[in-house]
Design a protein around this motif. Structure first.
Motif, PDB file in Angstrom:
ATOM      1  N   CYS A 100      -1.744  93.801  42.691  1.00  0.00           N
ATOM      2  CA  CYS A 100      -2.320  95.135  42.793  1.00  0.00           C
ATOM      3  C   CYS A 100      -2.859  95.308  44.210  1.00  0.00           C
ATOM      4  CB  CYS A 100      -3.442  95.315  41.771  1.00  0.00           C
ATOM      5  SG  CYS A 100      -4.359  96.861  41.947  1.00  0.00           S
ATOM      6  N   THR A 101      -2.324  96.250  44.954  1.00  0.00           N
ATOM      7  CA  THR A 101      -2.756  96.464  46.323  1.00  0.00           C
ATOM      8  C   THR A 101      -3.782  97.587  46.444  1.00  0.00           C
ATOM      9  OG1 THR A 101      -0.868  97.940  46.691  1.00  0.00           O
ATOM     10  CG2 THR A 101      -0.604  95.615  47.291  1.00  0.00           C
ATOM     11  N   ARG A 102      -3.918  98.396  45.410  1.00  0.00           N
ATOM     12  CA  ARG A 102      -4.923  99.452  45.411  1.00  0.00           C
ATOM     13  C   ARG A 102      -5.381  99.708  43.975  1.00  0.00           C
ATOM     14  NH1 ARG A 102      -4.272 105.415  47.917  1.00  0.00           N
ATOM     15  NH2 ARG A 102      -2.742 104.251  49.090  1.00  0.00           N
ATOM     16  N   ARG A 103      -6.678  99.701  43.772  1.00  0.00           N
ATOM     17  CA  ARG A 103      -7.208  99.937  42.436  1.00  0.00           C
ATOM     18  C   ARG A 103      -7.394 101.436  42.187  1.00  0.00           C
ATOM     19  NH1 ARG A 103     -11.789  95.410  40.963  1.00  0.00           N
ATOM     20  NH2 ARG A 103     -10.591  93.577  41.582  1.00  0.00           N
ATOM     21  N   ASN A 104      -7.225 101.816  40.925  1.00  0.00           N
ATOM     22  CA  ASN A 104      -7.548 103.184  40.539  1.00  0.00           C
ATOM     23  C   ASN A 104      -9.065 103.354  40.532  1.00  0.00           C
ATOM     24  OD1 ASN A 104      -4.833 103.859  40.057  1.00  0.00           O
ATOM     25  ND2 ASN A 104      -4.925 102.961  38.006  1.00  0.00           N
ATOM     26  N   ARG A 105      -9.504 104.586  40.665  1.00  0.00           N
ATOM     27  CA  ARG A 105     -10.928 104.906  40.518  1.00  0.00           C
ATOM     28  C   ARG A 105     -11.028 106.081  39.564  1.00  0.00           C
ATOM     29  NH1 ARG A 105     -11.438 103.137  46.093  1.00  0.00           N
ATOM     30  NH2 ARG A 105     -13.074 101.561  46.241  1.00  0.00           N
ATOM     31  N   SER A 106     -11.348 105.771  38.320  1.00  0.00           N
ATOM     32  CA  SER A 106     -11.446 106.808  37.304  1.00  0.00           C
ATOM     33  C   SER A 106     -12.906 107.123  37.021  1.00  0.00           C
ATOM     34  CB  SER A 106     -10.734 106.363  36.024  1.00  0.00           C
ATOM     35  OG  SER A 106     -11.376 105.215  35.491  1.00  0.00           O
ATOM     36  N   ASN A 107     -13.121 108.150  36.216  1.00  0.00           N
ATOM     37  CA  ASN A 107     -14.474 108.547  35.816  1.00  0.00           C
ATOM     38  C   ASN A 107     -14.399 108.939  34.352  1.00  0.00           C
ATOM     39  OD1 ASN A 107     -17.092 109.356  35.646  1.00  0.00           O
ATOM     40  ND2 ASN A 107     -16.958 110.959  37.184  1.00  0.00           N
ATOM     41  N   THR A 108     -14.784 108.022  33.461  1.00  0.00           N
ATOM     42  CA  THR A 108     -14.597 108.245  32.033  1.00  0.00           C
ATOM     43  C   THR A 108     -15.900 108.038  31.270  1.00  0.00           C
ATOM     44  OG1 THR A 108     -14.093 105.942  31.471  1.00  0.00           O
ATOM     45  CG2 THR A 108     -12.268 107.291  32.296  1.00  0.00           C
ATOM     46  N   PRO A 109     -16.022 108.638  30.072  1.00  0.00           N
ATOM     47  CA  PRO A 109     -17.206 108.403  29.231  1.00  0.00           C
ATOM     48  C   PRO A 109     -17.386 106.931  28.868  1.00  0.00           C
ATOM     49  CG  PRO A 109     -15.953 110.297  28.433  1.00  0.00           C
ATOM     50  CD  PRO A 109     -15.119 109.643  29.484  1.00  0.00           C
ATOM     51  N   LEU A 110     -16.277 106.191  28.777  1.00  0.00           N
ATOM     52  CA  LEU A 110     -16.378 104.770  28.423  1.00  0.00           C
ATOM     53  C   LEU A 110     -17.206 103.989  29.437  1.00  0.00           C
ATOM     54  CD1 LEU A 110     -12.819 103.789  27.115  1.00  0.00           C
ATOM     55  CD2 LEU A 110     -14.958 103.848  25.833  1.00  0.00           C
ATOM     56  N   GLN A 111     -17.151 104.418  30.696  1.00  0.00           N
ATOM     57  CA  GLN A 111     -17.919 103.724  31.724  1.00  0.00           C
ATOM     58  C   GLN A 111     -19.415 103.899  31.494  1.00  0.00           C
ATOM     59  OE1 GLN A 111     -16.195 105.532  35.164  1.00  0.00           O
ATOM     60  NE2 GLN A 111     -14.294 104.358  35.023  1.00  0.00           N
ATOM     61  N   ALA A 112     -19.837 105.121  31.155  1.00  0.00           N
ATOM     62  CA  ALA A 112     -21.242 105.354  30.854  1.00  0.00           C
ATOM     63  C   ALA A 112     -21.662 104.592  29.599  1.00  0.00           C
ATOM     64  CB  ALA A 112     -21.493 106.850  30.674  1.00  0.00           C
ATOM     65  N   LEU A 113     -20.792 104.583  28.585  1.00  0.00           N
ATOM     66  CA  LEU A 113     -21.108 103.859  27.347  1.00  0.00           C
ATOM     67  C   LEU A 113     -21.214 102.360  27.601  1.00  0.00           C
ATOM     68  CD1 LEU A 113     -18.796 105.804  24.876  1.00  0.00           C
ATOM     69  CD2 LEU A 113     -21.292 105.846  24.940  1.00  0.00           C
ATOM     70  N   THR A 114     -20.392 101.842  28.525  1.00  0.00           N
ATOM     71  CA  THR A 114     -20.463 100.423  28.869  1.00  0.00           C
ATOM     72  C   THR A 114     -21.807 100.083  29.493  1.00  0.00           C
ATOM     73  OG1 THR A 114     -18.071 100.235  29.170  1.00  0.00           O
ATOM     74  CG2 THR A 114     -19.437  98.587  30.267  1.00  0.00           C
ATOM     75  N   LEU A 115     -22.246 100.896  30.452  1.00  0.00           N
ATOM     76  CA  LEU A 115     -23.525 100.630  31.105  1.00  0.00           C
ATOM     77  C   LEU A 115     -24.696 100.783  30.146  1.00  0.00           C
ATOM     78  CD1 LEU A 115     -23.014 102.365  34.571  1.00  0.00           C
ATOM     79  CD2 LEU A 115     -22.804  99.950  34.003  1.00  0.00           C
ATOM     80  N   LEU A 116     -24.519 101.594  29.096  1.00  0.00           N
ATOM     81  CA  LEU A 116     -25.598 101.795  28.125  1.00  0.00           C
ATOM     82  C   LEU A 116     -25.620 100.737  27.031  1.00  0.00           C
ATOM     83  CD1 LEU A 116     -25.420 105.677  27.641  1.00  0.00           C
ATOM     84  CD2 LEU A 116     -27.373 104.395  28.536  1.00  0.00           C
TER      85      LEU A 116
END
Length: 526
Positions: free
Chosen positions: A425-441
């Motif tokens: 992988c030479t470049r990572r995606n950068r997404s913005n999803t509800p799952l990310q907030a749920l993970t941090l919570l």
């Protein structure tokens, strides 16, 4: 994966192809994989070039023909000399005990089997499982070979002397330091013949080719006549490595510098970082790319010096604040009129919150660790391996040291777009999803960090006001002090939490910690 009757030669060829494509992508920034089945449709790379390049990787001992995928692998031990010496000394002891145990089993324990079976009372027999009882009731002369061997596992396992000896051996082994190893590739004594594969089909070999690099690039000639032995009439991976890092090679240094620039600014000089060919984007700043590439080589290929060189520039240190004029003149920030605003990578998000909560273990090196993760994830894979969370400070190691399992990427890394281990992988995606907030919570690891942050907020100064604690939390999580409006909003939250949960300051500051960790700015490089 050897399931489903995989052809060993197909498995081997696919492994070699993977190494070829990865090498070309990582070091040359070329889509060499396009030439596996036919001449490249855009770049001056022929199919013959592909298989000449493949010949460098086609003569390793890990050929895929063994009964185990790791049978032909080779390892190098990387632990400290004193650890290796201690392990070797203990190994001499436990191997002697193992040899004595094997002799004792053959000469003394096994001959006692008939007597042991005769003395098996119904009461003793009833303590075994149904399968064992069934086999033991078959007369010895009528048992199959497997059944006889099974009666021998059973007899040996019941003997207290054998159990004692095995315990002694296990105790010795437990005293040995854990040795860190890494896989290495080893060449065959005689190179394997490499042929062009018609349409990339391993069942359709064609012309024989010798190791070589794409004809459009500088030749390998200066290395072909050096360091060759009588058994090595063709260049090897050693010569390829020398060629890759040669000053005459126009790609390796530029591709590496471009990738570092991309990681720092979010976009490389060449936007198509994995394709420096004709179809790729031309560099936005070709002279700067060339200068950095030459400087990189002249400084011994030091990534630390390269990164320091970039981070101390005015270009990197400028603000990410955007004005209407900047948007009009440079809407995509192609010309670096401002700093880029980027969400942190998955590993850095974990590390930054470990640091903010004062849990981070900064130790360097060592074996992989197992930070907490939700239970039951292994049931979604082909092999449900147990995930036992590391105890003590190991669970707070940097994310770099998290155990990587190709079939199941750690979910807290995967949700923040960490790549899977199946391909480069030479470049990572950068997404913005509800799952990310749920993970941090809700993720167990981040819940633990939030609690540690709340305790740090409460204990750093017993006499501190709520405002000072809020300011400290902002500084730890965002590297800046809060505005008066931000302080007031958190003061309102604290007041409401205290009304809802009187006499429970732990819960109040846990809520504050979760808010701070879930700020967009806490996960973003401004």
């Amino acid at each position: 994966n050897h399931e489903g009757g995989v052809d060993p030669e197909q498995f081997r060829v696919e492994s070699v192809v993977d190494r070829v494509n990865t090498t070309a992508t990582v070091w040359l920034g070329l889509t060499l994989a396009c030439a596996q089945c036919h001449d490249h449709k855009f770049d001056p790379v022929s199919q013959r070039d592909y298989y000449r390049f493949m010949a460098f990787f086609n003569s390793t001992e890990n050929d895929g023909h063994g009964n185990s995928a790791l049978e032909a692998e080779h390892f190098v031990e990387l632990s400290a000399p004193e650890d290796l010496a201690k392990r070797d000394a203990l190994r001499v002891e436990w191997q002697k005990l193992e040899k004595d145990l094997d002799r004792w089993i053959r000469e003394e324990l096994d001959p006692q089997l008939p007597k042991w079976e005769v003395n098996l009372t119904k009461e003793r027999l009833s303590k075994f499982g149904p399968v064992t009882q069934e086999v033991l009731q078959i007369p010895a002369a009528q048992r199959t070979l497997d059944q006889s061997n099974f009666v021998h596992a059973v007899h040996r396992n019941q003997d207290p002397e054998r159990q004692r000896r095995q315990k002694d051996i296990a105790t010795l082994k437990s005293k040995a330091p854990r040795i860190v190893t890494s896989l290495v590739m080893k060449e065959l004594p005689k190179p394997r013949e490499t042929r062009v594969l018609i349409k990339g089909d391993f069942t359709r070999p064609s012309d024989v080719v010798n190791p070589g690099v794409p004809a459009v690039l500088p030749p390998l000639n200066e290395f072909e006549t050096s360091s060759l032995t009588n058994s090595r009439s063709h260049p090897t991976r050693f010569h390829l490595a020398k060629w890759l890092t040669s000053a005459a090679n126009p790609l390796t240094a530029r591709v590496t510098v471009n990738r570092i620039w991309q990681q720092i600014f979010g976009r490389g000089f060449v936007e198509t970082e994995n394709d420096f060919g004709i179809q790729g984007s031309p560099p936005t700043h070709p002279a700067l790319l060339d200068w950095l590439a030459v400087d990189f080589m002249e400084n011994g290929w030091s990534l630390k010096k390269l990164i320091r060189q970039i981070l101390t520039t005015q270009t990197y240190r400028q603000s990410s604040h955007t004005t209407p004029m900047m948007v009009e003149v440079d809407p995509g920030n192609k010309w670096l009129t401002r700093q880029s605003r980027l969400r942190l990578e998955a590993e850095l998000i974990r590390d930054s919150f470990l640091r903010a909560s004062d849990l981070l273990n900064p130790a360097l090196g060592g074996a992989p660790v197992f930070p907490p993760q939700p239970e039951g994830l292994g049931s979604f894979t082909q092999n449900d391996r147990p995930w036992r969370a590391s105890p003590g400070e190991d669970r707070y190691r940097r994310a770099l040291y998290t155990h990587l399992q190709r079939t199941t990427l750690h979910p807290a890394l995967a949700v923040f777009d960490a790549p899977e281990g199946g391909q480069s992988c030479t470049r990572r995606n950068r997404s913005n999803t509800p799952l990310q907030a749920l993970t941090l919570l809700n993720d167990p690891a981040y819940t633990e960090m939030a609690f540690a942050l709340s305790q740090r907020l409460r204990s750093f100064d017993p006499h501190a006001s709520d405002e000072k604690r809020i300011a400290a939390g902002y500084r730890w999580c965002t590297s800046r002090l809060p505005t008066s409006q931000e302080v007031e909003r958190l003061r309102v939250l604290i007041r409401e939490e205290r009304q809802a949960m009187p006499d429970n300051e732990d819960a109040v500051w846990m809520t504050v910690a979760r808010v701070l960790m879930n700020l967009d700015e806490s996960q973003t490089r401004e």
